[in-house]
Scaffold this motif. Sequence first.
Motif, short mmCIF file in Angstrom:
data_model
loop_
_atom_site.label_atom_id
_atom_site.label_comp_id
_atom_site.label_asym_id
_atom_site.label_seq_id
_atom_site.Cartn_x
_atom_site.Cartn_y
_atom_site.Cartn_z
N VAL A 27 0.84 -1.20 0.00
CA VAL A 27 0.00 0.00 0.00
C VAL A 27 0.87 1.24 0.00
O VAL A 27 0.59 2.20 -0.69
CB VAL A 27 -0.93 -0.01 1.24
CG1 VAL A 27 -1.63 1.32 1.39
CG2 VAL A 27 -1.96 -1.11 1.10
N ASN A 74 0.87 4.34 -2.76
CA ASN A 74 0.64 5.77 -2.62
C ASN A 74 1.60 6.58 -3.48
O ASN A 74 1.45 7.77 -3.60
CB ASN A 74 0.79 6.18 -1.15
CG ASN A 74 -0.46 5.80 -0.38
OD1 ASN A 74 -1.51 5.64 -0.97
ND2 ASN A 74 -0.33 5.62 0.92
N LEU A 96 -10.50 -3.72 -4.69
CA LEU A 96 -10.13 -3.49 -3.29
C LEU A 96 -9.23 -4.60 -2.77
O LEU A 96 -8.33 -4.37 -1.96
CB LEU A 96 -11.39 -3.36 -2.43
CG LEU A 96 -12.21 -2.08 -2.65
CD1 LEU A 96 -13.50 -2.13 -1.85
CD2 LEU A 96 -11.42 -0.86 -2.29
N THR A 106 -6.91 1.71 -4.23
CA THR A 106 -8.05 2.55 -3.87
C THR A 106 -8.63 3.14 -5.14
O THR A 106 -7.96 3.91 -5.84
CB THR A 106 -7.60 3.70 -2.95
OG1 THR A 106 -6.99 3.13 -1.80
CG2 THR A 106 -8.81 4.53 -2.53
N ILE A 124 -14.69 0.46 2.47
CA ILE A 124 -14.37 1.42 1.41
C ILE A 124 -13.47 2.50 1.99
O ILE A 124 -13.82 3.14 2.98
CB ILE A 124 -15.64 2.08 0.86
CG1 ILE A 124 -16.67 1.01 0.52
CG2 ILE A 124 -15.32 2.97 -0.31
CD1 ILE A 124 -16.73 0.59 -0.90
N PRO A 125 -12.32 2.73 1.40
CA PRO A 125 -11.44 3.78 1.92
C PRO A 125 -12.10 5.14 1.79
O PRO A 125 -12.92 5.36 0.90
CB PRO A 125 -10.20 3.70 1.00
CG PRO A 125 -10.32 2.41 0.27
CD PRO A 125 -11.75 2.05 0.23
N VAL A 128 -13.37 8.02 -1.58
CA VAL A 128 -13.87 7.44 -2.82
C VAL A 128 -15.20 8.09 -3.17
O VAL A 128 -16.08 8.21 -2.33
CB VAL A 128 -14.05 5.92 -2.69
CG1 VAL A 128 -14.58 5.34 -3.98
CG2 VAL A 128 -12.73 5.28 -2.32
#
Lengths: 660, 297
Positions: free
Chosen positions: B22, B26, B45, B50, B69-70, B73
């Motif tokens: 992750v 980013n 996901l 994301t 869900i991050p 979104v």
Amino acid sequence: MQASSSRSFALATCLALLALTWAALRLGTQLPFILWPQASLHPAIEDVRQLLFHYSSLPRLITAILCGAALGLASTIFQHVLRNPLASPTTLGVEAGAQLALVIATIWAPFLLGAGREFVAIAGALAVTGLIFAVSSARGFSSLTLILAGLVTSLFCGSLVVALKLLNQEYISSLYIWGAGSLAQQDWSVVIYLLPRLLVCALLTALLARPLVVLTLSDESASALGVSLRLLRLAALFIAVLLTAFVTSSVGIIGFIGLASPQIARLAGARRFQERLVVAPLMGAGLLLLVDQAAQSVSGGFSDFLPTGAITALLGAPLLLWLLPQLKSSSTDLAPDSTTPATLHKPAFLFPLLVAVLLLATIIGIMVGRSVAGWSIADGEMLSALAEWRVPRVSVALLGGAMLGMAGVLLQRLTRNPVASPEVLGIGTGVAIGILLSMVISTAPSRSLQLAMSFVGAFAVLAVLLWRGIRSRSAPDQLLLTGVALSAFLDAIIVSFIALGDPRAAQLLAWLAGSTYRADAATVWATLAMAAPLLLVAPLFSRQLDIFPLGEETARELGIDLRFSRLAIMGLTALLTAASVLAIGPLTFAGLVGPHLSRALGLRRAFEQLIGAGLIGAILMVLADWLGRIVIFPFQLPAGLVAALIGVPYLIWHLTRRGR
Amino acid sequence: MRKGLNRRECLAAFLLPMTPVVAQENGNTHPRVAILDWGLTTSVLSLGVTPAGIAEIDLYRRWADDFPIPPGVQDVGLRTEPNLEALAALKPDLILTTPFSESVRPFLERIAPTRSYATYTPDGKPLARSVEVLRAIARDLRAETQAEAVIARAEATFAAARESLAGRNLPPLLLAGFMDGRHTRVYGTDSLFGNVLDRLGLRNAWNRPTNFWGFTLIGIHELSPYANARLLAVAPVPPDAPLNATHEGLWRSLPFVRAGRVSTLPTTWAFGDVSTAERFARNLKRTLLAGESARAG
């Protein structure tokens, strides 16, 4: 007299016995007759067949009988009180109203649905009946108007339900099934619920039976006999509404059983009201039982799930077609709407004003919008980016609305009926069937396939309408009546498809609700190509349209070729409607509202009314499209639905004022 | 019956070991993606990506709930008619959808390249298809290694579940999705759930034909022939479903109900992807083993 009454009773009894026998034979294959007494009273817990018999088959049988009888009784009352041979819980939209109320409660007030389910349904049914009653009494209870008003209301409620389903798709799968009228049971709760209520209603009806006969006399004679007519009518209607609400809240919408029963009873010789009160419920019970048995026999073979209510609705459309010629237009149907506006608006000012409003609406539609960041007025670069999405939608809404508005004027003048609406011509049904077929042909139909099938469907219906028009020697009523029957078919087919649980049903629903979503540049050009010639040709018939309301004699004397003119105008109406339905969907009601509003503004001559209705229809649809995009961003309400939400209440208000 | 433990398990299993990935993500190595289907949402996901936009986020939580869900979104509207302006404003690099959005595809193509993936195809092997779909999406998103990790983990889960359930002589299973008090869906061999049953070596009690999506809609009374079965109800269960019935009726008289062979499984989306299937397998194993020990103990 005696012979005919006992004949009808005998016929009904035969039908019921036939149905019962078939049911018994079917059940006999599931459980041997010897075990029936035991299974009915104390089923052996280890024997699954007995359990099925006791908890499923037997309650289902009795439910079918009770529902059929209730609907038959309700229809008989409706038909008698409203003096309309086609009144029934389905055609008057009462069932649709009850269903709408239940759907609203399911989404926003589920707590009401436990103990209060029936009250919700009753409230919805009463609201619709009140509406229909008000509209109808303002028009002198004319037959065709009543049915049209009922149909429009039914479609309106239906489109609201569709929109609500769209926004809550998964959650409402169960509503699809229930809405389609499934009689499947797994305990006795429905029977225990229905039986006492129906008995009470039957008792009340029996008490009212003699006073109700008085309603067949003229109003003066009846009041001379000391009967309060108003109260009597209301009481009887209330009972009929209760019956409908009870059935709808238990099993959903069962179409057309109510319509068929009193008719068949009458055909079998039950001429007197009191006879029909007994024979019609018996017929209804037998009919529904028969249909349910048939449904179960077929279902077992294909393991498809087809609710009984969907089947009765499917059967209902041909039934309606068969019965419709019985509707004679009364003189009130033929009188033009004689409302004179209080103030005189000079048309000279009006047209530029309407055009200006249209321009304003269009600009708002294109420039004002919502996004994640909030409201926005687009300009410059942002405008050109958004324009590619908004301009096609706005254009299509504009053109579709204009076409429908004009089609509405044509139809209302042609049929001399103020509730005639292009949307009830059944063209929407044709397109819906086309889209359904495209889904049957391919699991994931492409846009071109859907469009192609839509065209095929629309023009198939067009052909039917024109053929009926020619065959009936251009009688305008026949056009309407054919359309009504076809429209009634629409719901049945859609409901059946959706009840089967096909996940693609959402696409069909989206189109049904009247969406400008799929408009792109190609659609705009295509719609323009169809709209331009039609919109230009329509005003050429202004002279005929002015003269039609004066009556056939006058028209002939003034040298109008009735047959040709009527046919031409019918064709024009159908083409305008088809082009608009293909663009913006079937249930917009712009064609109903445009003409009325136009006239209310003072545009009473045909040419003015045409242009005015076109402009107003366009404004309405553009505004509706804009509102639909704005209100629940990022979700959207279909433009047709918003137009209906704006237009239909206005129309009801307008129609309930008595014509002076 | 949703167990909170379940979600934590999920998170632990998937996201914690993937933290290093992750962090790398980013650094914007993945394209911005907008997704118009819940099964594909779960796929994306599960890869630790994301998305920029998802359709009907609230309902995803209610009906699929495979992954949290991050934040950040964007909801892009209905799955069937996504809000084109909102989608365009997102400026995605890629839009993922299914063949059932074919009629909307021309509009989507104008916003971004659109890929269409189908888990349900006429050959009726949604689980195998979903593995292929996951790999294909991973290629689109430049997340191939994550995909292989997810698939390997899923296979391991299936194998472990199969082993722990082996030799226990379990009854045939009825997988039911209740619609209301009188009707239910039953999932057959061609559904995602049915495929998982096969993988775990379990017997599916339903042998009658099903539709394209592997289920059929029946009245409750049609469950009666399956006396020896065990019924597993997949959440969400509507409030009027007979599971909660207290009065006498067919449901309470059904043999498997009387024998107590009824359980509920947590919310699972029947049209999901590999991770959905894996979560389903885990829940299945836990529920069945608990049922067995309840009877033994």
